[in-house]
Design a protein around this motif. Structure first.
Motif, PDB file in Angstrom:
ATOM      1  N   ALA A  36      74.037  50.241  47.230  1.00 28.60           N
ATOM      2  CA  ALA A  36      75.065  50.044  48.248  1.00 28.60           C
ATOM      3  C   ALA A  36      75.077  51.206  49.240  1.00 28.60           C
ATOM      4  N   ALA A  37      74.857  52.431  48.740  1.00 25.41           N
ATOM      5  CA  ALA A  37      74.843  53.603  49.613  1.00 25.41           C
ATOM      6  C   ALA A  37      73.662  53.553  50.577  1.00 25.41           C
ATOM      7  N   LEU A  67      73.572  57.147  41.902  1.00 21.14           N
ATOM      8  CA  LEU A  67      74.084  57.800  43.105  1.00 21.14           C
ATOM      9  C   LEU A  67      74.474  59.242  42.811  1.00 21.14           C
ATOM     10  N   PHE A  68      75.093  59.485  41.660  1.00 21.34           N
ATOM     11  CA  PHE A  68      75.542  60.836  41.334  1.00 21.34           C
ATOM     12  C   PHE A  68      74.382  61.766  40.977  1.00 21.34           C
ATOM     13  N   ASN A  69      73.196  61.223  40.792  1.00 17.92           N
ATOM     14  CA  ASN A  69      72.022  62.075  40.671  1.00 17.92           C
ATOM     15  C   ASN A  69      71.793  62.874  41.946  1.00 17.92           C
ATOM     16  N   GLU A  70      72.355  62.372  43.061  1.00 16.24           N
ATOM     17  CA  GLU A  70      72.225  63.039  44.357  1.00 16.24           C
ATOM     18  C   GLU A  70      73.375  64.019  44.617  1.00 16.24           C
ATOM     19  N   LEU A  71      74.267  64.162  43.665  1.00 19.64           N
ATOM     20  CA  LEU A  71      75.479  64.968  43.865  1.00 19.64           C
ATOM     21  C   LEU A  71      75.226  66.423  43.501  1.00 19.64           C
ATOM     22  N   GLU A  72      75.384  67.310  44.478  1.00 21.23           N
ATOM     23  CA  GLU A  72      75.168  68.737  44.256  1.00 21.23           C
ATOM     24  C   GLU A  72      76.263  69.299  43.351  1.00 21.23           C
ATOM     25  N   ALA A 110      86.620  50.989  47.154  1.00 18.95           N
ATOM     26  CA  ALA A 110      85.436  51.820  46.913  1.00 18.95           C
ATOM     27  C   ALA A 110      84.536  52.000  48.135  1.00 18.95           C
ATOM     28  N   PRO A 111      84.302  50.977  48.990  1.00 17.68           N
ATOM     29  CA  PRO A 111      83.396  51.182  50.132  1.00 17.68           C
ATOM     30  C   PRO A 111      83.825  52.287  51.087  1.00 17.68           C
ATOM     31  N   ILE A 112      85.140  52.476  51.291  1.00 16.35           N
ATOM     32  CA  ILE A 112      85.554  53.548  52.204  1.00 16.35           C
ATOM     33  C   ILE A 112      85.322  54.906  51.554  1.00 16.35           C
ATOM     34  N   HIS A 113      85.483  55.007  50.256  1.00 13.41           N
ATOM     35  CA  HIS A 113      85.197  56.262  49.567  1.00 13.41           C
ATOM     36  C   HIS A 113      83.699  56.537  49.549  1.00 13.41           C
ATOM     37  N   LEU A 114      82.906  55.486  49.440  1.00 11.73           N
ATOM     38  CA  LEU A 114      81.455  55.654  49.499  1.00 11.73           C
ATOM     39  C   LEU A 114      81.045  56.200  50.861  1.00 11.73           C
ATOM     40  N   ALA A 115      81.552  55.588  51.927  1.00 11.45           N
ATOM     41  CA  ALA A 115      81.239  56.069  53.277  1.00 11.45           C
ATOM     42  C   ALA A 115      81.733  57.495  53.466  1.00 11.45           C
TER      43      ALA A 115
END
Length: 529
Positions: free
Chosen positions: A443-444, A303-308, A459-464
């Motif tokens: 999950a994302a 997921l963090f591969n998508e993080l700018e 964690a799910p609310i932080h993901l959203a």
């Protein structure tokens, strides 16, 4: 225990001071061979073996003490600690404690440990049973912990703590548990005063740092709140509990110096949800001119591969290559470096993690042509590792108001198993695809196909929030990131907050969620895209 013992004890202290832990263990073994029934001797020998990584030999020592007809339950309790903490064998730890109770059935410490073990393995009925038994037969210290941690009796815990502190005003355990229980009762200022007193004596305790910082931030004293979080990187604490590399390179801790053309290592330090929340600062670090490396848990890497803003991702601390970085920092200390103490928060309404390639986003159980039905992801339960214990989680019965809403497909957004009688207790028929997810990227992708995420503080609310998805959060015990009042937080401005009207009153929350869903069904359906 005679003069020879005293002489050998002095030799042990000298060996440990010189870093000769192998010699210290050998000397402790000699004492243990002569006094296998002495609990203090066993404790010293076992700790020496564990320091050398010899957990199996530590178990052997406990077994020998047990075979020598011990005069207390301590050898069984010590064996359980080794099995649970060092060999990751909860079942064996439970068996050891129960075996000790067969010999000493009225041992309050064993009941308290069984309550703690049951709590950590999510058997809350057993935790309450053993906690109740410990509270019946234990001394005031045991009663305080049982009421505070396992029985959710914070009024009773405060009363017991006051009694302890009247006799021992500097008892740090009583000060800490009293402070947290007062917080749980909504008496924030009073709770902070007791935690401050605990911090005066033991400032490096995590169970003091986290609740005290939380209360101070809730009270609006942001400078003091973040200053207490800074204790996590105090060299005195790191020397005792952290890998040596952190003290070796303690002078490279980033304290706000210029990052132009510098290499910084950001370490995920707390839970997965915290890592997702603090990921927003990757852009800030990059904008400051840094080469940014994030070290995260493996389930976040894809997921963090998508993080700018991130140049490099690791899933293990680069112990051998630490010298290559100009600075390092725990991710939860990034906010004050970027102005959070003054109320500055880099809020991003559209999220800060963008899924550039979505593979397999179609839900196998829902058709996009049937747009009269809402697709909602739900997280209602989380591990009780937070200092508030179970106060974040809902019981299935608390969700019953949601079952009154027609035309909703409910999906589990948590890895925790759905209890077998969930539908009977909640009235909800929930679909659980979590077994198909290998990590947070999966999950994302799944969450991005839903109309709405409804979650507790997990964690799910932080993901959203990180993805900028429509989301509602259900808040129990107050947490600084959601504040004390209002429908929104500066950390996730697009996330709507539903708060308990009274402590533990989850029904008021789910009733409010039900009403809001009925009113906003149309807009939620139209927003899917």
């Amino acid at each position: 225990m005679d003069k020879d013992f005293d002489h050998m004890d002095a030799q042990i202290r000298d060996a440990e001071a010189a870093g000769r832990f192998d010699l210290a263990a050998d000397l402790r073994k000699l004492i243990f061979e002569s006094h296998p029934q002495n609990d203090d001797v066993l404790a010293g020998y076992v700790e020496a073996l564990l320091r050398l990584g010899k957990a199996d030999k530590a178990l052997d020592a406990c077994d020998r003490a047990i075979a020598m007809m011990p005069t207390s339950s301590y050898p069984w309790r010590k064996r359980a600690v080794v099995q649970f903490n060092f060999l990751n064998n909860p079942a064996a730890a439970e068996a050891s404690l129960k075996a000790g109770l067969e010999v000493y059935p009225s041992d309050a410490e064993s009941h308290l440990m069984l309550a703690d073990l049951s709590f950590q393995t999510l058997d809350f009925d057993a935790a309450r049973h053993h906690g109740s038994r410990a509270a019946e037969i234990g001394d005031s210290r045991v009663v305080l912990r049982a009421r505070h941690r396992f029985l959710d009796d914070h009024e009773g815990a405060v009363e017991v703590a006051f009694g302890i502190l009247a006799a021992r005003p500097t008892d740090v355990e009583a000060l800490t548990q009293c402070g947290i229980s007062l917080f749980m009762l909504g008496r924030l200022e009073e709770g902070a005063s007791y935690l401050y007193r605990a911090a005066e004596h033991e400032p490096h305790r995590g169970d003091v740092i986290f609740p005290l910082a939380n209360i101070l931030l809730l009270l609006g004293d942001t400078k003091a709140g973040w200053r207490h979080y800074e204790m996590l990187v105090d060299k005195g604490l790191l020397t005792k509990s952290a890998p040596p590399v952190l003290t070796t390179y303690h002078d490279r801790l980033w304290r706000g110096q210029s990052l132009e053309n510098k290499r910084i290592l950001v370490l995920s330090y707390l839970g997965l949800g915290d890592s997702l929340m603090y990921a927003r600062y990757a852009r800030s670090l990059k904008a400051a001119g840094a080469h940014v490396t994030f070290c995260v848990r493996p389930e976040l890497k894809r997921l963090f591969n998508e993080l700018e803003g991130v140049d490099n991702l690791l899933t293990a601390w680069p112990v051998e290559n630490w010298s290559e970085y100009d600075y390092w920092i725990f991710d939860n200390l990034l906010p004050p470096r970027f102005g959070a103490s003054e109320g500055n928060v880099p809020a991003r309404l559209d999220g800060y993690i963008k899924l550039r390639s979505r593979v397999g986003t179609e839900l196998p159980t829902a058709s996009h042509s049937h747009r009269d039905r809402l697709r909602i992801g739900l997280c209602w339960d989380t591990a009780p590792t937070h200092f508030t214990g179970r106060a974040r989680s809902l019981a299935p019965e608390d969700l019953q108001p949601l079952a009154e809403i027609a035309n909703v497909d409910w999906f589990a957004l948590q890895k925790r198993p759905v209890v077998p009688d969930f539908t009977a207790r909640s009235g909800l028929s929930i679909v659980d695809h979590s077994h198909d997810w290998t990590d947070f990227y999966d999950a994302a992708v799944f969450a991005s196909t839903l109309d709405l995420t409804i979650s507790i503080c997990s964690a799910p609310i932080h993901l959203a929030g990180a993805l900028g998805l429509p989301a509602w959060v259900m808040v129990g015990a107050p947490e600084w990131r959601w504040g004390r009042q209002g429908d929104h937080s500066p950390w996730y401005p697009h996330v709507r907050i539903f708060r308990q009207m009274e402590r533990g009153g989850w029904r008021s929350v789910t009733e409010a969620v039900r009403v809001a869903l009925e009113l906003e069904r149309g807009s939620l359906l139209q927003s899917y895209g």
